[in-house]
Design a protein around this motif. Structure first.
Motif, PDB file in Angstrom:
ATOM      1  N   UNK A 161     -14.504 -32.848 -89.319  1.00  0.00           N
ATOM      2  CA  UNK A 161     -14.589 -34.150 -90.017  1.00  0.00           C
ATOM      3  C   UNK A 161     -14.254 -33.973 -91.503  1.00  0.00           C
ATOM      4  N   UNK A 162     -14.750 -32.878 -92.095  1.00  0.00           N
ATOM      5  CA  UNK A 162     -14.426 -32.621 -93.516  1.00  0.00           C
ATOM      6  C   UNK A 162     -12.909 -32.454 -93.697  1.00  0.00           C
ATOM      7  N   UNK A 163     -12.277 -31.749 -92.772  1.00  0.00           N
ATOM      8  CA  UNK A 163     -10.813 -31.565 -92.846  1.00  0.00           C
ATOM      9  C   UNK A 163     -10.094 -32.909 -92.726  1.00  0.00           C
ATOM     10  N   UNK A 164     -10.642 -33.749 -91.832  1.00  0.00           N
ATOM     11  CA  UNK A 164     -10.046 -35.078 -91.635  1.00  0.00           C
ATOM     12  C   UNK A 164     -10.110 -35.898 -92.927  1.00  0.00           C
ATOM     13  N   UNK A 165     -11.262 -35.842 -93.586  1.00  0.00           N
ATOM     14  CA  UNK A 165     -11.425 -36.600 -94.839  1.00  0.00           C
ATOM     15  C   UNK A 165     -10.480 -36.077 -95.920  1.00  0.00           C
ATOM     16  N   UNK A 166     -10.343 -34.759 -95.998  1.00  0.00           N
ATOM     17  CA  UNK A 166      -9.451 -34.159 -97.003  1.00  0.00           C
ATOM     18  C   UNK A 166      -8.009 -34.590 -96.746  1.00  0.00           C
ATOM     19  N   UNK A 188      -2.601 -38.833 -87.939  1.00  0.00           N
ATOM     20  CA  UNK A 188      -3.613 -37.808 -88.238  1.00  0.00           C
ATOM     21  C   UNK A 188      -5.013 -38.288 -87.853  1.00  0.00           C
ATOM     22  N   UNK A 189      -5.270 -39.559 -88.125  1.00  0.00           N
ATOM     23  CA  UNK A 189      -6.584 -40.129 -87.795  1.00  0.00           C
ATOM     24  C   UNK A 189      -6.826 -40.027 -86.283  1.00  0.00           C
ATOM     25  N   UNK A 190      -5.801 -40.381 -85.518  1.00  0.00           N
ATOM     26  CA  UNK A 190      -5.935 -40.320 -84.047  1.00  0.00           C
ATOM     27  C   UNK A 190      -6.033 -38.874 -83.567  1.00  0.00           C
ATOM     28  N   UNK A 191      -5.222 -38.002 -84.191  1.00  0.00           N
ATOM     29  CA  UNK A 191      -5.253 -36.580 -83.796  1.00  0.00           C
ATOM     30  C   UNK A 191      -6.638 -35.981 -84.049  1.00  0.00           C
ATOM     31  N   UNK A 192      -7.184 -36.281 -85.219  1.00  0.00           N
ATOM     32  CA  UNK A 192      -8.518 -35.748 -85.540  1.00  0.00           C
ATOM     33  C   UNK A 192      -9.579 -36.319 -84.606  1.00  0.00           C
ATOM     34  N   UNK A 193      -9.492 -37.626 -84.338  1.00  0.00           N
ATOM     35  CA  UNK A 193     -10.462 -38.235 -83.418  1.00  0.00           C
ATOM     36  C   UNK A 193     -10.403 -37.556 -82.056  1.00  0.00           C
ATOM     37  N   UNK A 194      -9.176 -37.282 -81.623  1.00  0.00           N
ATOM     38  CA  UNK A 194      -8.998 -36.655 -80.312  1.00  0.00           C
ATOM     39  C   UNK A 194      -9.611 -35.247 -80.316  1.00  0.00           C
ATOM     40  N   UNK A 195      -9.360 -34.508 -81.400  1.00  0.00           N
ATOM     41  CA  UNK A 195      -9.897 -33.138 -81.514  1.00  0.00           C
ATOM     42  C   UNK A 195     -11.433 -33.178 -81.473  1.00  0.00           C
ATOM     43  N   UNK A 196     -12.014 -34.093 -82.237  1.00  0.00           N
ATOM     44  CA  UNK A 196     -13.478 -34.215 -82.292  1.00  0.00           C
ATOM     45  C   UNK A 196     -14.032 -34.622 -80.910  1.00  0.00           C
ATOM     46  N   UNK A 197     -13.355 -35.591 -80.288  1.00  0.00           N
ATOM     47  CA  UNK A 197     -13.814 -36.067 -78.972  1.00  0.00           C
ATOM     48  C   UNK A 197     -13.763 -34.941 -77.932  1.00  0.00           C
ATOM     49  N   UNK A 198     -12.694 -34.178 -77.935  1.00  0.00           N
ATOM     50  CA  UNK A 198     -12.542 -33.111 -76.933  1.00  0.00           C
ATOM     51  C   UNK A 198     -13.532 -31.977 -77.185  1.00  0.00           C
TER      52      UNK A 198
END
Lengths: 334, 114
Positions: A264-269, A227-237
């Protein structure tokens, strides 16, 4: 009295086992709910990341983008296997609670009342004939005098008859005491059965529960990393999209930028949910270990605790006895 | 880019690939240069795909273990269900005894009346 004493000894030891079973059942529920949610969330986040990847991959010449080649993080078959184990775990906890609560069943209470009543009724029926055979006079409980006056023309005649109902050998109070003793005997038999069979099953199950908890922790760790990598990828793109497309109209650009902190808020949750799941799994493993230790009688308990359990078991029988007296009063009042 | 590794990754290999990804991620987060961002974003999935494949492999391998555990929990549940039935039968037997006693009482009453 013997049955009552046996029951107190047997059921007095079951109470902590029931408490541990209830605690275990309480620890199972959050793990089942949170783990199921975590699997679905991880798949949903990964799907979103795949959607973002599609935008980046679509215009590439090599390889040619084909949406049919996208894969799910956790396909239905894998997800289903996990959900089935969680459901089986929940059933196990439910069974344990039901079994360790078995001495206090309404079915046993009803059967005890029926058997107590049948024993008393039988004794009351047989006793008068035995008394009569041995020439024992029974004390009448009540005497009824009936006077009939007949008027025929000018003549009035009066006939008086007296009947008595023998006092029952088994009084209502004694009947209740018999039912309570029968109930105590039933509780004793059930406790003996549970104590003979259940501890071994719980102990044999403990390594499997510990293995399951370890496996769930392992899954949770894998999901958290993914999930951490998926979120990072989403944010980066999303960031790259905004920076590259500088000619976006101001309103669209503003909307797209504002999506970033929300992601980012979704990632933290999501991260917090998995941390909570991690704690819940730890608690589950611990409560089953405690339950297993309790079943084996390995938990050190003070004499005072044991006496309190005995007192509590006696209290339960007292409550049952009172319920009989209360139902007697209701029946008499009708 | 290092050559594609064998999946599953060993712990050491996993840590190495993760470290490489962290370096790329850190570089992405510290620049606004479009050309650099495009290059880094193109590199990122190549490393991340290795780690995702590893995750998918491990999740799938765990599925086999979950299935084994499911069988064991189901077996225990079947045993507990049997025990529950045996416990419930104690109350049923008490109830049956009450019915037998009640029937005996009726027979005695008939005999007494005769």
């Amino acid at each position: 009295m013997l049955a009552l004493s046996l029951s107190l000894l047997a059921t007095g030891c079951l109470s902590p086992l029931n408490k541990r079973s209830v605690a275990f059942s309480g620890a199972v529920t959050p793990v089942v709910d949170q783990a199921a949610a975590a699997y679905h969330d991880a798949n949903a986040i990964h799907d979103l990341r795949v959607d973002y990847d599609a935008v980046a991959e679509f215009d590439a010449k090599e390889p040619v983008y084909n949406p049919r080649h996208t894969e799910e993080l956790l396909p239905d078959k894998d997800l289903d296997a996990r959900l089935k184990v969680l459901a089986a775990l929940q059933l196990y906890a439910k069974n344990l609670t039901a079994i360790t609560n078995g001495t206090d069943s309404p079915a046993l209470q009803d059967a005890s009342k029926a058997l107590g009543g049948a024993l008393s009724s039988g004794a009351n029926s047989i006793a008068p004939s035995i008394e009569s055979s041995y020439g024992i006079s029974s004390t009448p409980a009540s005497t009824t005098q009936t006077t009939v006056t007949t008027v025929s023309g000018n003549t009035t005649s009066t006939t008086t008859s007296t009947s008595s109902t023998p006092k029952p050998v088994i009084s209502a109070d004694t009947q209740n005491a018999i039912s309570t003793a029968v109930n105590a005997l039933g509780q004793y038999l059930i406790s003996r059965k549970i104590k003979k069979e259940l501890p071994g099953k719980i102990e044999a199950m403990d390594p499997h529960i510990q293995a399951l908890c370890k496996l769930l922790q392992d899954d949770a760790g894998l999901l958290q990393d993914q999930e951490r990598r998926d979120y990072n990828r989403i944010i980066d793109e999303q960031t790259l999209f905004i920076r590259v497309n500088k000619t976006l109209d101001p309103q669209t650009r503003r909307t797209e930028i504002m999506k970033l902190p929300e992601i980012v808020r979704q990632q933290r949750t999501a991260d917090q949910k998995l941390a909570t799941l991690h704690d819940a799994i730890e608690r589950l493993a611990k409560t089953h270990s405690e339950l297993s230790a309790e079943a084996q009688g390995k938990n050190p308990e003070s004499l005072k605790d044991k006496l309190q359990e005995l007192s509590s078991a006696a209290g339960e029988l007292g409550t049952y006895y009172s319920s009989l007296s209360a139902s007697d009063s209701k029946e008499k009042s009708h | 880019m290092p050559p594609a590794p064998t999946i599953p990754l060993s712990d050491k290999a996993h840590a190495t690939w993760q470290s490489l990804l962290d370096t790329i991620q850190s570089a992405i987060e510290s620049t606004t240069d479009t050309a650099a961002l495009e290059a880094l974003n193109a590199l990122y999935p190549q490393v991340d795909d290795v780690l995702t494949l590893d995750t998918e492999y491990k999740l799938h391998a765990n599925t086999a273990l979950f299935n084994t555990l499911l069988q064991q929990i189901n077996d225990t549940n079947a045993q507990l269900k049997k025990l529950k039935t045996q416990i419930e039968s104690i109350a049923t037997e008490f109830d049956d005894a009450a019915k037998v006693l009640s029937a005996v009482e009726k027979v005695l009453a008939l005999a007494g009346a005769a």
